[in-house]
Design a protein around this motif. Structure first.
Motif, short mmCIF file in Angstrom:
data_model
loop_
_atom_site.label_atom_id
_atom_site.label_comp_id
_atom_site.label_asym_id
_atom_site.label_seq_id
_atom_site.Cartn_x
_atom_site.Cartn_y
_atom_site.Cartn_z
N GLU A 1 0.73 -1.21 0.05
CA GLU A 1 0.00 0.01 0.05
C GLU A 1 1.06 1.33 -0.08
N ASN A 2 2.11 1.22 0.75
CA ASN A 2 2.89 2.35 0.74
C ASN A 2 3.53 2.76 -0.36
N LEU A 3 3.95 1.52 -1.33
CA LEU A 3 4.86 1.53 -2.38
C LEU A 3 4.07 2.15 -3.53
N TYR B 1 -2.19 1.43 -3.64
CA TYR B 1 -3.19 0.76 -3.88
C TYR B 1 -3.26 -0.40 -2.67
N PRO B 2 -4.55 -0.52 -2.05
CA PRO B 2 -4.63 -1.41 -1.02
C PRO B 2 -4.31 -2.80 -1.78
N LYS C 1 -5.56 -8.76 -7.66
CA LYS C 1 -6.45 -8.92 -8.73
C LYS C 1 -5.81 -9.19 -9.93
N PRO C 2 -6.32 -9.85 -10.77
CA PRO C 2 -5.89 -10.46 -12.22
C PRO C 2 -5.18 -9.17 -12.92
N VAL D 1 3.75 2.56 -12.29
CA VAL D 1 2.73 3.82 -12.16
C VAL D 1 2.11 3.72 -11.00
N HIS D 2 2.45 4.79 -9.99
CA HIS D 2 1.48 5.33 -8.90
C HIS D 2 0.25 5.55 -9.03
#
Length: 835
Positions: free
Chosen positions: A314-316, A319-320, A326-327, A363-364
């Protein structure tokens, strides 16, 4: 039969428990399933041995009693039928004899008298007497007009046994009598007999069932205990024990059951302990995983879908964790420009088990790019599935630092122009381009006329401002396709990729003009700017970058000698060609020195900056001239390389350095020497063979030999360099990368070179005490090397202020005149006293 069934069942049970016991020994984690399976099998055995035995015995007894009762009734019925026939025959004969006299005289009264005596007899339903004419002579009862009954069974249909008999007297037939006998009494007797037999049979059946059930329950009581134990096992009551007081197979099964329960109980306790330990370890590992600054991942091919990621995910990217799982998450978050080659890299690196590392961009969530490094381990499980486990690290700061390092390595820190190394690379590309497309380019070598005066008179501050102003002015004149660089000090270079002689002259005039248009102010003094420019054309006047630079340099000096602030085009007739002739003279001197053993070794200490103890010595080459003067390598090495004499010099240095180390070892002195290998022979199999032969010949200790090579030579052929370094290290020697930092390649490939030391080039060290850019650069190099476990050595340590700065920057070892000057032959003691 019951005994045989019980023995077979017990053996089956015993085999079941033995198999289950073996399975539990190897599959302790399946305790509950084993208990459930055991319970179901016990119930199945119960139906075979108890209920079915009872039901079978009852069915047999019911069948036997039914057969017995049926046969008894049949026999009684048959017996009564026979008795009835006999009675009917006897009674009919008596009746015939009684009727014969009256019928003989045709006296109806006599016949009626005989029949009247039988009226009260319920045995007779009717009696009719006929004469020979068929006339009724007498009768009683009600005739059924039924046909004669051929048998007893036929008479049962209407309950009357119809018979007929001739009346004879003295052999003369008088008539016939027809008699209907009632079967009520017979049927009553048969029914009573049936009921009695049925009641007796039913009573016997009930008693038999009770006895059978009692015996079966008694015989299967131990099986019920086994059943109860199975249910207890199924419920997880592993402390339950079966108590059977017998000495048969069931007792053996019970013992096996109790042993199984004991084993399961111990196994469950052990599993509970291990589970608790695993939970503690899991919590501990989870804490560690969440504490490290990296994402721990597990993914599966072919789609590289994550099956596990740590909370750091999540920190990177923002995204949770649920999104990561997810695929196509990974593929969709890779920067589009990196996606194709990353997929190809994964395909190549996951064909076999092993490890690999790759840097790429993602991509963040907020949309910005992020450099990450994936350190992966590839495993192929028993099912043939490829599993990737590893770490994903945020290397954005490192990449930024590397980009900065690369930029600083390729650019002049003051002006921002490309430096000499990068300029020479650009020149080589431009020369290759003109050769390929049959064009001509121009090289302009610019030297400022008054820079030394400004620098010495007004100080470095004004000198730097002067250089910045010059670089800005030069850039204004040039086109975007032209290349401007600072070659060093007050020297600049310009590459015009495509230019005629006239066009080159036009550019030179423009450069001279813009420099002379304005003056700069230094300490309230206005100073004119002027420069001298040398021009050389490629590939017509040279196709080797270093030669072309030398020619443009010579042309520049010609222009300077003509009066400065002008340009000159290189010509073979220029007076500056004497420099080349001087090199030929140096060739002769080098050959003479080799033939007359005029080469000598000097030794300069490399010291620990904190303890001031000497770590090792660098072997430095000197040449003694005809007048016994010492000549340093810069004066003759270039000529030696140009005329092919460097091979003999390298061989002499290597052989004598190894020999000196062995001699010191024989004297009881554990001295470590660092020996330079020239770039021309780095990676040579001949040099490798010479090292091995010299080691064996002089009995030197390879652990006390360090080989040095410049970064330029090391990165020219990375695979060959790595192989050569590995070969030397396999002997026990160590390796150092010299002049580290003057080019960007070493930073990019350093992790692929198995070196033990890097020597920070003196150009970054000598000005540390007043140049902040150099301090930044040195710090970056130290951090990079330290992260790879490589020791840094600083060259050109010339004062104590630099020593203190180096210690603050984390540099451990140093070398320079402040520490100790090189000395011939004699190696100093173990400490140096710089202060």
């Amino acid at each position: 039969m019951l005994h045989n069934l019980t023995i077979g069942g017990y053996r089956e049970l015993l085999l079941l428990f033995e198999n289950t016991h073996d399975q539990l020994d190897t599959k302790g984690a399946e305790t509950d399933q084993a208990g459930s399976a055991g319970g179901r099998l016990f119930l199945k055995i119960k139906l075979r041995l108890s209920t079915r035995i009872i039901l079978s015995l009852i069915a047999i007894q019911v069948l036997m009693l039914f057969v017995i009762t049926w046969n008894s009734v049949r026999l009684i019925s048959t017996s009564h039928a026979d008795l009835l026939k006999q009675s009917v025959n006897a009674e009919t004969k008596l009746l015939v004899n009684s009727l014969a006299p009256g019928l003989a005289v045709n006296d109806r009264a006599i016949l009626e008298d005989v029949l009247s005596m039988l009226v009260s007899n319920q045995h007779y339903v009717y009696i009719i007497v006929y004469n020979m004419k068929g006339e009724v002579m007498a009768g009683m009862g009600k005739s059924m007009n039924a046909a004669l009954d051929p048998s007893y069974d036929k008479a049962l249909e209407d309950g009357v046994y119809d018979v007929e008999s001739n009346i004879n007297l003295a052999g003369q037939s008088l008539g016939i009598v027809r008699i209907g006998y009632s079967l009520d009494s017979v049927n009553s007797i048969v029914s009573t007999t049936k009921n009695q037999n049925t009641a007796i049979g039913a009573l016997g059946l009930c008693l038999s069932i009770l006895v059978t059930v009692a015996l079966s329950l008694y015989m299967t009581r131990n099986l019920r205990k086994l059943e109860e134990g199975a249910h207890a096992l199924q419920r997880g009551e592993l402390d339950y024990r079966i108590n059977i007081e017998s000495h048969d197979e069931i007792n053996d099964v019970a013992k096996s059951f109790n042993g199984l329960a004991e084993h399961l109980s111990e196994t469950r306790n052990m599993l509970d302990q291990k589970h608790a330990e695993l939970q503690r370890e899991t919590r501990h590992l989870q804490t560690l995983l969440n504490g490290i600054d990296a994402v721990v991942v597990e993914a599966r091919l072919p789609d590289f879908r994550f099956s596990y990621v740590s909370q750091e995910a999540e920190n990177l990217l923002g995204y949770p964790v649920a999104e990561w799982l997810k695929p196509n998450f990974w593929r969709d978050r890779i920067y589009p420009d990196d996606r194709a080659w990353m997929e190809k890299s994964l395909e190549d690196n996951t064909r076999h088990a092993g490890s690999f590392m790759v840097d790429f961009r993602m991509v963040h969530e907020l949309g910005h790019l992020l450099w990450v490094r994936a350190i992966n381990n590839v495993e192929i499980n028993e099912g043939g599935e490829t599993v990737i486990r590893g770490l994903i690290l945020d290397i954005m700061e490192q990449k930024t630092a590397e980009d900065r390092i690369v930029y600083l390595a390729e650019h002049d820190s003051l002006t921002g122009l490309i430096n000499r190394r990068r300029f020479q690379e650009e020149l080589e590309r431009s020369i290759a381009f003109t050769q390929r497309y049959k064009q001509q380019g121009a090289l302009l070598f610019i030297d400022l006329d008054q820079f030394k005066y400004i620098n010495d008179t007004y100080g470095h501050q004004y000198g730097d401002e002067y250089l910045l102003d010059v670089s800005r002015r030069l850039a204004k004149v040039l086109r975007k396709t032209d290349i401007l660089g600072r070659l060093g000090g007050d020297e600049f270079g310009v590459i015009i990729p495509s230019a005629t002689e006239k066009e080159a002259e036009t550019v030179a005039n423009a450069l001279l003009g813009i420099l002379s248009q304005e003056m700069i102010e230094c300490d309230n003094q206005l100073i004119h700017i002027s420069a001298s420019i040398g021009i050389a054309f490629f590939p017509t006047q040279g196709y080797v970058a270093s030669d072309l630079l030398a020619k443009a340099d010579a042309a520049m000096y010609t222009a300077k000698n003509k009066g400065r602030s002008q340009y000159h085009i290189f010509s073979e007739d220029d007076d500056e060609l004497w420099n080349m002739q001087a090199k030929i003279h140096w060739e002769e001197r080098i050959r003479w020195a080799l033939e007359n053993n005029r080469l000598v070794l000097h030794f300069q200490p490399v010291a620990d900056l904190r303890t001031r103890s000497i770590v090792h010595y660098e072997v430095l080459l000197r040449m003694r001239g005809r007048d016994d003067e010492l000549i340093t390598p810069p004066a003759f090495i270039e000529t030696a390389e140009r005329f092919g004499l460097i091979r003999e010099i390298d061989r002499w240095v290597l052989r004598n350095a190894i020999k000196e180390q062995a001699r010191r070892r024989d004297l009881g002195e554990e001295v470590t020497l660092a020996v330079n290998i020239s770039g021309r022979h780095f990676g040579s199999s001949e040099i490798m063979l010479l090292v091995k032969e010299s080691m064996e010949r002089y009995k030197a200790d390879p652990r006390n030999i360090i080989f040095e090579v410049t970064e330029t030579a090391a990165v020219e052929n990375l695979s060959q360099a790595r192989e050569f370094i590995d070969s030397l290290r396999s002997l026990g020697c160590r390796f150092a990368l010299d002049d580290f930092g003057i080019g960007f390649s070493s930073f990019h490939y350093l992790r692929n070179l198995p070196v033990d030391f890097v020597k920070i080039d003196g150009s970054f060290v000598r000005n540390l005490h007043y140049d902040a850019e150099d301090r930044i650069f040195v710090k970056a190099m130290v951090d990079l090397a330290s992260g790879l476990g490589i020791t840094c050595i600083a060259e050109f340590v010339e004062n104590m202020e630099i020593v203190n700065i180096l210690k603050d920057l984390g540099v451990g070892l140093g070398q320079g005149y402040h520490i100790a000057r090189p000395r011939e032959d004699t190696i100093p003691g173990g400490h140096t006293h710089f202060s």
